[in-house]
Design a protein around this motif. Structure first.
Motif, PDB file in Angstrom:
ATOM      1  N   ASP A   1       0.934  -1.140   0.084  1.00 18.59           N
ATOM      2  CA  ASP A   1      -0.041  -0.051   0.182  1.00 18.59           C
ATOM      3  C   ASP A   1       0.769   1.220   0.045  1.00 18.59           C
ATOM      4  N   ALA A   2       0.760   1.977  -1.127  1.00 17.14           N
ATOM      5  CA  ALA A   2       1.578   3.255  -1.293  1.00 17.14           C
ATOM      6  C   ALA A   2       1.359   4.063  -0.128  1.00 17.14           C
ATOM      7  N   ASP A   3       2.270   4.779   0.518  1.00 16.55           N
ATOM      8  CA  ASP A   3       2.135   5.633   1.758  1.00 16.55           C
ATOM      9  C   ASP A   3       2.689   7.171   1.583  1.00 16.55           C
ATOM     10  N   LEU A   4       3.471   7.305   1.149  1.00  8.81           N
ATOM     11  CA  LEU A   4       4.121   8.737   0.902  1.00  8.81           C
ATOM     12  C   LEU A   4       5.353   8.684   0.026  1.00  8.81           C
ATOM     13  N   LEU A   5       5.680  10.028  -0.595  1.00  7.54           N
ATOM     14  CA  LEU A   5       6.789  10.271  -1.267  1.00  7.54           C
ATOM     15  C   LEU A   5       7.569  11.433  -0.587  1.00  7.54           C
ATOM     16  N   ILE A   6       8.771  11.453  -0.356  1.00 14.41           N
ATOM     17  CA  ILE A   6       9.902  12.365   0.176  1.00 14.41           C
ATOM     18  C   ILE A   6      10.549  13.004  -1.222  1.00 14.41           C
ATOM     19  N   GLU A   7      10.770  14.112  -1.019  1.00 11.88           N
ATOM     20  CA  GLU A   7      11.631  14.852  -2.199  1.00 11.88           C
ATOM     21  C   GLU A   7      12.954  15.099  -1.324  1.00 11.88           C
ATOM     22  N   ILE A   8      14.053  14.711  -1.802  1.00 11.18           N
ATOM     23  CA  ILE A   8      15.291  15.006  -1.167  1.00 11.18           C
ATOM     24  C   ILE A   8      15.881  16.269  -1.781  1.00 11.18           C
ATOM     25  N   GLU A   9      16.533  17.247  -0.846  1.00 11.20           N
ATOM     26  CA  GLU A   9      16.702  18.341  -1.273  1.00 11.20           C
ATOM     27  C   GLU A   9      18.313  18.725  -0.930  1.00 11.20           C
ATOM     28  N   PRO A  10      19.457  18.125  -2.026  1.00 16.07           N
ATOM     29  CA  PRO A  10      20.504  18.374  -1.538  1.00 16.07           C
ATOM     30  C   PRO A  10      20.959  19.826  -1.522  1.00 16.07           C
ATOM     31  N   CYS A  11      21.450  20.473  -0.507  1.00 20.43           N
ATOM     32  CA  CYS A  11      21.592  21.952  -0.427  1.00 20.43           C
ATOM     33  C   CYS A  11      22.986  22.242  -0.963  1.00 20.43           C
ATOM     34  N   ALA A  12      23.164  21.769  -2.124  1.00 18.05           N
ATOM     35  CA  ALA A  12      24.733  22.039  -2.622  1.00 18.05           C
ATOM     36  C   ALA A  12      24.508  23.467  -3.120  1.00 18.05           C
ATOM     37  N   ALA A  13      25.713  24.182  -3.242  1.00 16.08           N
ATOM     38  CA  ALA A  13      25.744  25.631  -3.726  1.00 16.08           C
ATOM     39  C   ALA A  13      25.046  25.477  -5.148  1.00 16.08           C
ATOM     40  N   THR A  14      25.178  24.493  -5.997  1.00 15.27           N
ATOM     41  CA  THR A  14      24.949  24.590  -7.154  1.00 15.27           C
ATOM     42  C   THR A  14      23.433  23.975  -7.464  1.00 15.27           C
ATOM     43  N   ALA A  15      22.650  23.850  -6.097  1.00 12.85           N
ATOM     44  CA  ALA A  15      21.313  23.414  -6.366  1.00 12.85           C
ATOM     45  C   ALA A  15      20.557  24.304  -7.388  1.00 12.85           C
ATOM     46  N   PRO A  16      19.604  23.384  -8.096  1.00  9.13           N
ATOM     47  CA  PRO A  16      19.015  24.060  -9.483  1.00  9.13           C
ATOM     48  C   PRO A  16      17.948  25.036  -9.079  1.00  9.13           C
ATOM     49  N   ALA A  17      17.360  25.763  -9.764  1.00  2.00           N
ATOM     50  CA  ALA A  17      16.078  26.791  -9.297  1.00  2.00           C
ATOM     51  C   ALA A  17      15.117  25.609  -9.125  1.00  2.00           C
ATOM     52  N   ARG A  18      14.185  26.073  -8.250  1.00  2.00           N
ATOM     53  CA  ARG A  18      13.037  25.281  -7.880  1.00  2.00           C
ATOM     54  C   ARG A  18      12.157  24.458  -9.280  1.00  2.00           C
ATOM     55  N   GLN A  19      12.121  23.338  -9.038  1.00  3.88           N
ATOM     56  CA  GLN A  19      11.338  22.599 -10.229  1.00  3.88           C
ATOM     57  C   GLN A  19      10.259  21.879  -9.655  1.00  3.88           C
ATOM     58  N   GLU A  20       9.625  21.157 -10.487  1.00  4.60           N
ATOM     59  CA  GLU A  20       8.488  20.251 -10.340  1.00  4.60           C
ATOM     60  C   GLU A  20       9.049  19.509  -8.730  1.00  4.60           C
ATOM     61  N   ARG A  21       7.889  19.209  -7.741  1.00  2.00           N
ATOM     62  CA  ARG A  21       8.310  18.703  -6.573  1.00  2.00           C
ATOM     63  C   ARG A  21       8.110  17.087  -6.828  1.00  2.00           C
ATOM     64  N   THR A  22       7.592  16.704  -7.801  1.00  2.58           N
ATOM     65  CA  THR A  22       7.187  15.266  -8.017  1.00  2.58           C
ATOM     66  C   THR A  22       8.016  14.582  -9.273  1.00  2.58           C
ATOM     67  N   PRO A  23       8.352  13.395  -9.268  1.00  7.82           N
ATOM     68  CA  PRO A  23       8.989  12.827 -10.420  1.00  7.82           C
ATOM     69  C   PRO A  23       8.287  12.861 -11.680  1.00  7.82           C
ATOM     70  N   PRO A  24       8.608  12.789 -12.799  1.00  9.24           N
ATOM     71  CA  PRO A  24       7.797  12.473 -13.887  1.00  9.24           C
ATOM     72  C   PRO A  24       7.197  11.183 -13.986  1.00  9.24           C
ATOM     73  N   SER A  25       5.993  11.054 -14.769  1.00 10.31           N
ATOM     74  CA  SER A  25       5.392   9.705 -14.642  1.00 10.31           C
ATOM     75  C   SER A  25       6.184   8.820 -15.538  1.00 10.31           C
ATOM     76  N   PHE A  26       5.769   7.597 -15.458  1.00  8.10           N
ATOM     77  CA  PHE A  26       6.485   6.498 -16.317  1.00  8.10           C
ATOM     78  C   PHE A  26       5.734   6.381 -17.583  1.00  8.10           C
ATOM     79  N   ASP A  27       6.616   6.054 -18.704  1.00  7.26           N
ATOM     80  CA  ASP A  27       6.109   5.853 -19.984  1.00  7.26           C
ATOM     81  C   ASP A  27       6.033   4.407 -20.323  1.00  7.26           C
ATOM     82  N   ALA A  28       4.587   3.858 -20.173  1.00  7.59           N
ATOM     83  CA  ALA A  28       4.330   2.540 -20.309  1.00  7.59           C
ATOM     84  C   ALA A  28       4.994   1.797 -21.547  1.00  7.59           C
ATOM     85  N   ALA A  29       5.073   2.599 -22.592  1.00 12.34           N
ATOM     86  CA  ALA A  29       5.362   1.915 -23.905  1.00 12.34           C
ATOM     87  C   ALA A  29       6.839   1.961 -23.905  1.00 12.34           C
ATOM     88  N   ALA A  30       7.678   2.906 -23.446  1.00 18.66           N
ATOM     89  CA  ALA A  30       9.086   3.004 -23.613  1.00 18.66           C
ATOM     90  C   ALA A  30      10.016   2.607 -22.393  1.00 18.66           C
TER      91      ALA A  30
END
Ligand SMILES: Cc1cc2nc3c(=O)[nH]c(=O)nc-3n(C[C@H](O)[C@H](O)[C@H](O)COP(=O)(O)O)c2cc1C
Length: 550
Positions: free
Chosen positions: A239-268
């Motif tokens: 049973d799926a419970d939760l998702l945690i976004e890991i935020e590596p606070c490196a100096a090179t951290a990218p600008a804020r992006q989508e908080r969730t991963p992209p969906s999977f592509d069933a065909a590819a």
């Protein structure tokens, strides 16, 4: 003539959650429904594996982490780059094994995350994008071997910056096997502990972590591959419970992006692996667990909760290495019933339970809803008795109305001014604390034990998912107590077994506005010398490189 029968409306999700809670209460008169017999030789396999998946052996890299436990609470730690070696450390310090134990013919593993009955219903998934050394896609962590099993390799590009998410799912049967209907509560407490474990482990790497709290269960299941029914055919469901976004606070951290991963592509995208069966002959079924599980799917539907008051920074913590504190965490099975803990350690433990925007409370945006009521037995300079720590000023008001009218509500003057610690009653409450926690001596022999009273029916009534989330908050509180006790040279133990309404009655709680969700105890442990401790990963070299595992 046919008489029309008035249809009974289906119960709402919140009604199902509240009814589940009511029927799974233990009381002095009877325990919640559970198995009548247990054959320990038939315990479900505590390790899920996916046959047919490629395995990557992870290096053991925690020796390299010099971050102190104090630095986990602040921005002063050195942020590690996000690579397979640091992902390995994150997993080892959160969901990995910390030791094997042996007593006579019995051998069992302990992990960095605690679990009711050491049954470990929580499965851990890793979603990676552009992490050096790790294929993009979904991986399943096998703590026994410290390996990642590749469940899905993404075909498409994943973007330039490295991203990482941790997903948790529960196999309820592992817990229900022993605890019956009450097991769903324990699974949720374990999730709260695991969430805390990830946040502290991220801190040891100089990173942060945040719960992604507004996604539907269908999306969570898809990210963890749990909707691929054929891969789980004939095995125990997760049973799926939760998702945690890991935020590596490196100096090179990218600008804020989508908080969730992209969906999977069933065909590819390329999926591999079939889940193993954990229990070939389940003796019981507890359908009420499936019902409450479904009813409490969802996520946050409301905007961020009220924010906490502003507290001064935490006093200086232990200079010990964070990794040592985390790997050394254990539950005490017995306590020294004569030992008195220092007032400073007591204050610090409670201070860490207040929701500041640092670890682990920055993992989410909800206001604190779970408030400890403490049974103080032996703390230097503090009268034994019942105390309360409302973790929010509004809760202070509500608790005063909900608890016994004869409670004193005397602010403890010796405590730091910002610590909302109140004495409710001066009394020797050892016998009461022990009885309330299913007669367990750990609740009276510790220096203090506590009951976590949660704001309840109004919150669960508005969104049934909050039933899970309140338990996660209680588990998080427990994880703070475990690690802080360890850092202070003491030890804690979670207590899932307590007599719900007897506790409520003792405190004067007459309605479901507040409910006790978890108990905990802290003190000086007595160790059992008959038990031998063995290394978590015997035969594995520290700092060896990641590679294909056999
Ligand atoms: C949610 C939860 C409930 C627990 N309840 C009890 C309990 O009622 N009594 C007890 O002695 N230990 C309890 N424990 C402690 C577990 O037995 C312990 O975590 C497990 O055996 C693993 O050992 P470790 O914590 O030393 O790694 C509980 C732990 C958790 C996380």
């Amino acid at each position: 003539m046919l008489t029309r029968i008035a249809a009974t409306p289906d119960p709402t999700s919140a009604e199902i959650a509240l009814a589940y809670h009511a029927r799974t209460k233990h009381s002095l008169k009877r325990y919640a429904a559970g198995p009548e017999t247990l054959d320990w030789d038939l315990q479900p396999n505590p390790f899920r594996e996916f046959t047919g998946s490629a395995r990557t052996s992870l290096p053991l890299t925690t020796d390299e982490l010099s971050t102190s436990f104090a630095q986990v609470y602040g921005p002063t730690g050195v942020a590690r780059p996000l690579t397979i070696a640091s992902v390995a450390a994150l997993l080892e310090l959160s969901m990995g094994l910390s030791a094997w134990k042996e007593l006579g013919p019995d051998r069992w593993a302990l992990r960095c995350n605690p679990s009711s009955g050491n049954l470990h219903p929580t499965e851990c998934y890793v979603l990676s994008a552009s992490v050096p050394g790790l294929d993009d896609g979904l991986h399943h962590y096998v703590s026994r071997d410290h390996v990642l099993e590749q469940r899905c390799r993404r075909a498409g590009p994943s973007g330039a910056s490295a991203r990482l998410w941790i997903g948790f799912a529960s196999i309820h049967w592992r817990e229900a096997w022993k605890y019956g209907e009450r097991a769903f509560r324990y699974c949720q407490l374990d999730i709260g502990h695991a969430l805390g474990a990830v946040r502290y482990a991220a801190g040891a790497l100089g990173w942060r972590a945040r719960l992604v709290d507004d996604v539907a269960n269908t999306a969570l299941s898809a990210w963890m591959g749990l909707d691929r029914r054929a891969d789980f055919a004939g095995t125990e469901f997760e049973d799926a419970d939760l998702l945690i976004e890991i935020e590596p606070c490196a100096a090179t951290a990218p600008a804020r992006q989508e908080r969730t991963p992209p969906s999977f592509d069933a065909a590819a995208d390329h999926w591999t692996g079939r889940a193993n069966r954990l229990d070939a002959h389940p003796l019981y079924r507890w359908p009420v667990i499936d019902e409450v599980s479904t009813a409490t799917h969802g996520g946050a539907t409301e905007a961020a909760d009220v924010l906490s008051p502003h507290y001064p920074p935490l006093p200086e913590a232990s200079a010990a290495r964070a990794a040592d504190v985390i790997l050394g965490r254990r539950s005490a099975q017995r306590f020294d019933a004569k030992f008195t803990m220092s007032l400073d350690h007591f204050h610090r433990l409670l201070d860490c339970l207040l929701a500041r925007p640092v670890a682990p409370w920055d993992v989410w945006t909800f206001a604190p809803r779970v408030h400890p009521v403490l049974f103080v037995h032996r703390v230097e300079g503090l009268a034994p008795g019942v105390y309360a720590l409302p973790r929010h000023p509004e809760a202070d008001k509500a608790l005063r109305q909900a608890l016994r009218p004869d409670f004193e509500w005397q602010k403890v003057e010796s405590a730091p001014a910002h610590l909302p610690l109140f004495r409710l009653l001066a009394a020797d409450c050892r016998a009461v604390a022990k009885t309330a926690s299913c007669h367990q001596a750990i609740a009276s022999d510790g220096c203090f034990s506590l009951s976590m009273l949660s704001e309840f029916e109004p919150i669960v009534g508005a969104n049934a998912w909050r039933y899970r989330q309140l338990y996660w908050e209680a588990g998080l509180l427990g994880q703070v107590l475990y690690l802080e006790a360890e850092a202070a040279g003491l030890r804690g133990t979670g207590i899932g077994c307590y007599f719900d309404d007897d506790v409520h009655e003792m405190l004067g709680v007459g309605t479901t506005q507040f409910q006790a969700l978890y108990h905990f105890t802290v003190g000086r442990p007595l160790t059992d010398d008959r038990i031998t401790t063995l290394p978590a990963y015997p035969g594995r070299q520290r700092n060896e490189r990641a590679g294909a595992a056999t």
